[in-house]
Design an enzyme around this catalytic site. Structure first.
Site: not given
Ligand code: GLP
Length: 246
Positions: A67, A136, A138, A143
């Protein structure tokens, strides 16, 4: 899933760097998928030491970044281009030709995503993908709620991810709001995956993963469907009771 539980970050970095080194020794033209963030930083440091100690030739490997933030210049200290060069390319003196990385400055972001997906295919796909995990759940910047069929795409970062990454920026408002990330289906095409999780703030995500259920709201859980995953996890990241997800 192969699970290696370690006491601390130091051990995690030792185990993970040895696995990466072994993969390179077995396949000198390895395509290595690079995760960024705090968790793998020690692994890269250890890898550099081990490579130098054994004089391993890395001139035939390629690296593929997971990313990149949208809008950060390459020389911005928090761009993932900068991370890659600081942790690996600088100390190992690798050639920039070996790095495949999304261009978060491309004005035509959709075209950049298509180009990136093709660039990964052109090198034959990723052999070994290193992954961290967000608190979370990811992976990359996929996400919660991201389609499990996704390819490289642009994401709006959640507030929780921006807050988690604010620690790396001088001013939290500087954390970009968008990023380009390799998609979940692209990650799943990697031939093997080395997932690293450290610290109690990752316990909920690890618990969701280890429940064995696939849950779109915890993207990391998709790895239960991958045939070759090794999870290296610290004791505190594995501390939460099982059965969190669902
Ligand atoms: C970041 C990166 C991910 C990384 C995750 C966890 O936002 N995009 O690739 O795995 O969040 O980061 P850390 O290891 O710093 O907790």
């Amino acid at each position: 899933m192969n699970i290696v539980t370690v006491k601390n970050d130091m051990q995690l970095s030792d185990v993970a760097s040895s696995q990466i080194l072994k993969a390179i020794e077995n396949k000198p033209d390895l395509v290595l998928g690079i995760a960024t963030g705090g968790t793998p930083a020690g692994t890269y440091q250890q890898l550099v030491k081990k490579v130098q100690l054994k004089s391993v030739d890395l001139s035939n490997i390629k690296t593929v970044n997971l990313d990149e933030y949208v809008g950060l210049a390459r020389d911005h200290e928090e761009s993932y281009w900068h991370y890659l060069h600081e942790h690996l390319y600088g100390p190992l003196e690798l050639s920039p030709d070996q790095a495949i990385i999304p261009n978060g400055l491309n004005k035509k972001l959709e075209e950049e995503c298509v180009r990136y997906e093709q660039a990964i295919q052109q090198v034959g796909g990723v052999d070994l993908q290193i992954l961290g995990v967000g608190r979370n759940g990811h992976i990359g910047f996929n996400e919660p709620g991201t389609s499990l069929d996704s390819k490289t795409h642009v994401v709006e970062l959640t507030d929780s991810t921006r807050q988690a990454n604010a620690r790396f920026f001088e001013d939290p408002s500087e954390v970009p709001t968008r990023a380009i990330t390799v998609g979940i289906s692209t990650i799943m095409k990697s031939r093997s995956i080395l997932l690293l999780a450290s610290g109690e703030e990752k316990a909920a995500a690890v618990s969701a993963l280890l429940s064995g259920k696939i849950d779109k709201n915890w993207p990391v859980t998709i790895l239960n469907e991958h045939p070759d995953v090794t999870l290296v996890v610290t004791e505190d990241a594995k501390a939460e009771e099982q059965g969190h997800a669902g």
